[in-house]
Design a protein around this motif. Structure first.
Motif, PDB file in Angstrom:
ATOM      1  N   LEU A   1       0.814  -1.210   0.000  1.00  0.00           N
ATOM      2  CA  LEU A   1       0.000   0.000   0.000  1.00  0.00           C
ATOM      3  C   LEU A   1       0.852   1.266   0.000  1.00  0.00           C
ATOM      4  O   LEU A   1       0.380   2.343  -0.350  1.00  0.00           O
TER       5      LEU A   1
ATOM      6  N   ALA B   1      -0.463   3.164  -5.275  1.00  0.00           N
ATOM      7  CA  ALA B   1      -1.464   2.660  -4.341  1.00  0.00           C
ATOM      8  C   ALA B   1      -1.738   3.669  -3.237  1.00  0.00           C
ATOM      9  O   ALA B   1      -2.887   3.875  -2.827  1.00  0.00           O
ATOM     10  N   LEU B   2      -0.689   4.331  -2.762  1.00  0.00           N
ATOM     11  CA  LEU B   2      -0.863   5.300  -1.692  1.00  0.00           C
ATOM     12  C   LEU B   2      -1.685   6.491  -2.159  1.00  0.00           C
ATOM     13  O   LEU B   2      -2.543   6.993  -1.440  1.00  0.00           O
TER      14      LEU B   2
ATOM     15  N   ALA C   1      -5.292   5.568  -2.055  1.00  0.00           N
ATOM     16  CA  ALA C   1      -5.795   5.385  -0.696  1.00  0.00           C
ATOM     17  C   ALA C   1      -5.989   6.705   0.029  1.00  0.00           C
ATOM     18  O   ALA C   1      -6.756   6.772   0.990  1.00  0.00           O
TER      19      ALA C   1
ATOM     20  N   THR D   1     -15.670   2.243  -0.385  1.00  0.00           N
ATOM     21  CA  THR D   1     -15.274   1.844  -1.734  1.00  0.00           C
ATOM     22  C   THR D   1     -15.882   0.467  -2.030  1.00  0.00           C
ATOM     23  O   THR D   1     -16.306  -0.252  -1.127  1.00  0.00           O
TER      24      THR D   1
ATOM     25  N   THR E   1     -11.616   2.396  12.224  1.00  0.00           N
ATOM     26  CA  THR E   1     -12.657   2.350  11.206  1.00  0.00           C
ATOM     27  C   THR E   1     -13.938   1.756  11.782  1.00  0.00           C
ATOM     28  O   THR E   1     -13.943   0.656  12.328  1.00  0.00           O
TER      29      THR E   1
ATOM     30  N   SER F   1     -11.717   7.199   6.889  1.00  0.00           N
ATOM     31  CA  SER F   1     -10.433   7.477   6.257  1.00  0.00           C
ATOM     32  C   SER F   1     -10.215   6.487   5.116  1.00  0.00           C
ATOM     33  O   SER F   1     -10.330   5.272   5.312  1.00  0.00           O
ATOM     34  N   GLY F   2      -9.899   7.002   3.941  1.00  0.00           N
ATOM     35  CA  GLY F   2      -9.654   6.113   2.810  1.00  0.00           C
ATOM     36  C   GLY F   2      -8.470   5.195   3.045  1.00  0.00           C
ATOM     37  O   GLY F   2      -8.502   4.011   2.677  1.00  0.00           O
ATOM     38  N   PHE F   3      -7.420   5.713   3.672  1.00  0.00           N
ATOM     39  CA  PHE F   3      -6.237   4.895   3.942  1.00  0.00           C
ATOM     40  C   PHE F   3      -6.585   3.762   4.908  1.00  0.00           C
ATOM     41  O   PHE F   3      -6.187   2.611   4.706  1.00  0.00           O
TER      42      PHE F   3
ATOM     43  N   GLU G   1      -8.598   1.084   3.080  1.00  0.00           N
ATOM     44  CA  GLU G   1      -7.783   0.267   2.184  1.00  0.00           C
ATOM     45  C   GLU G   1      -6.898  -0.686   2.969  1.00  0.00           C
ATOM     46  O   GLU G   1      -6.718  -1.853   2.596  1.00  0.00           O
ATOM     47  N   ALA G   2      -6.351  -0.199   4.093  1.00  0.00           N
ATOM     48  CA  ALA G   2      -5.545  -1.090   4.929  1.00  0.00           C
ATOM     49  C   ALA G   2      -6.402  -2.228   5.471  1.00  0.00           C
ATOM     50  O   ALA G   2      -5.975  -3.391   5.492  1.00  0.00           O
TER      51      ALA G   2
ATOM     52  N   ARG H   1      -7.008  -5.046   3.062  1.00  0.00           N
ATOM     53  CA  ARG H   1      -5.864  -5.944   2.929  1.00  0.00           C
ATOM     54  C   ARG H   1      -5.748  -6.871   4.139  1.00  0.00           C
ATOM     55  O   ARG H   1      -5.428  -8.055   3.986  1.00  0.00           O
TER      56      ARG H   1
END
Length: 454
Positions: free
Chosen positions: A118, A123-124, A127, A136, A304, A329-331, A334-335, A338
């Motif tokens: 990420l 990718a960052l 995110a 998403t 989250t 938070s988008g980051f 995304e984390a 994963r």
């Protein structure tokens, strides 16, 4: 300013100045009225004002007492408005048994492995883009798989996201209960819900519970008295009591929701420790908003929040998330995608279930002979104190020994009715530190309360 508030200010100054000590009992309202030369009704308003400010608590059958967290030497934290600051921020005491921060060895290493891809620039960049309440597509799919089990398959379009679980709860309550209307809650409930209700102008209606949790017939009786708009409930590992509803009770509650045309907000934050239990949302999906978070499953800094929302409520809850500024938070999303996809989250949850079980076993051994209620899989216990102790005095005594615990008043939906008990959170300290802290608390409980009140 009304006379009763002037008198309340005087008593408040005595409390915050240390002249009235934590755990000290105030006179009965009748005796207070006589000593002041005021009407009994005025004395009642003074006592209610002190409780509203979070300075006193009423213990059923005992009287009114100064709360811990105020005045000189008064506990780990405090604040007005009925909710202790220490419930929202780390306690100042060396050993924090107020807040639960469950962690497992090598957690950082497990999380870092999934994050490495990420951190590539492409990718960052994706995110770090803004994300709305709907999240998403990848997040909806991953979290739907996380929530789905043998009792229910959740579709991605049912998911909404928030910055943390508290925001998801606040959005659900804001969407369901207009200001001035009534929300049913367990008589002892999650303190944040009390604070959220106060800020939203929602009236809390305490609902009786037994060793398992909420009683469906109590919900119906409260609704008959004056209509409820919704019920906030923790069917699995109820905080602070630790009970879980048997399947039959959960099914009966689901039927009551349908019969009464009533909404429920199901708090599932701790449910990962009891994965075999059945969610209320699985039995009444059309009447229930299920709220969960990653903070307990993974780490407190990974906050989250997410909600499984019936189609009829989706726009209302999404609107509440937007208006509250509670977008995720988008980051972090995304984390989480994963960590869910590579099995990290499942591995951490399994390790935490084993950790919670070990800590409960330790607590049972150290506190043998005490009146302790807890689920063997949970990270907290409910301790009904010996008759010689009051909750606020015990909290103050523990604080002097460098240990922070939470008095029952923090959880009481009705501040006038609070049992002589404390909640002890087990997750944060290392096991040797936890063992020593519990031994210290046991010694305090076996001693005389009088020496702690001047």
């Amino acid at each position: 300013m009304d006379d009763y508030r002037l008198i309340a200010d005087e008593i408040a100054a005595a409390i915050t100045g240390g002249r009235l000590r934590p755990g000290q009992q105030l006179p009965t309202q009748r005796a207070f009225a006589r000593s002041r030369g005021i009407a009994n009704s005025t004395a009642g308003r003074v006592y209610r004002e002190l409780a509203r400010r979070g300075l006193t608590t009423g213990e059923v059958g005992r009287g009114t007492f100064v709360r811990a967290g105020h005045g000189a030497g008064g506990g780990a934290g405090g604040g007005a408005g009925g909710d202790r600051v220490a419930l929202a921020e780390p306690a100042g005491a060396p050993v924090d048994l107020e807040l639960n921060y469950p962690a497992v060895p090598q957690l950082s290493g497990l999380l870092a492995t999934a994050l490495a891809p990420l951190l590539r620039a492409d990718a960052l960049g994706a995110a770090l883009a803004p994300v709305g309440a709907a999240g998403t597509g990848a997040a909806r799919q991953a979290f739907a798989e996380l929530v789905s089990d043998g009792s229910r398959e959740v579709a991605g379009e049912e998911l909404l996201f928030a910055g943390n679980g508290r925001q998801a709860i606040a959005a659900a309550l804001s969407a369901l209960v207009p200001p001035g209307h009534r929300l049913g809650v367990e008589a002892l409930t999650y303190p944040v819900v009390k604070a959220v209700a106060q800020r939203l102008g929602i009236t809390l209606v305490p609902l009786a519970v037994d060793e398992h949790g909420l009683l469906p017939d109590v919900v119906a009786a409260a609704h008959r008295t004056a209509p409820l708009r919704a019920v906030y409930v923790q069917p699995r590992l109820q905080n602070p009591l630790g009970g879980s509803l048997p399947y039959e009770r959960t099914a009966a509650l689901a039927e009551e929701l349908r019969r009464l045309d009533l909404w429920a907000v199901e708090d599932a934050i701790w449910s990962f420790l009891r994965p075999e239990s059945t969610a209320l949302a699985a039995l009444a999906p059309e009447r229930t908003v299920l709220v969960d978070s990653l903070s307990k499953r993974l780490a407190p800094g990974l906050t989250t929040g997410f909600a499984v929302v019936p189609a009829a409520l989706r726009e209302r809850v999404a609107g509440a998330l937007r208006s509250g500024g509670w977008a995720p938070s988008g980051f972090a999303l995304e984390a989480a995608v994963r960590w869910i996809g590579d099995g990290t989250l499942a591995a951490v949850a399994t390790a935490k279930r084993a950790d919670a079980t070990a800590r409960q076993q330790l607590a049972r051994e150290v506190l043998a002979g005490q009146r302790v209620r807890a689920d063997p899989c949970s990270y907290y216990l409910w301790w009904e104190l010996p008759a010689t102790w009051r909750a606020e005095t015990f909290v103050a005594a523990a604080a002097r020994a460098g240990i922070a615990v939470t008095p029952a008043a923090a959880f009481a939906a009705d501040p006038r009715r609070s049992p002589s008990a404390v909640r002890v959170a087990l997750a944060s300290p290392p096991l040797p530190v936890l063992s020593r802290a519990l031994e210290t608390l046991a010694r305090i409980a076996r001693g005389a309360a009088e020496e702690w009140v001047e």
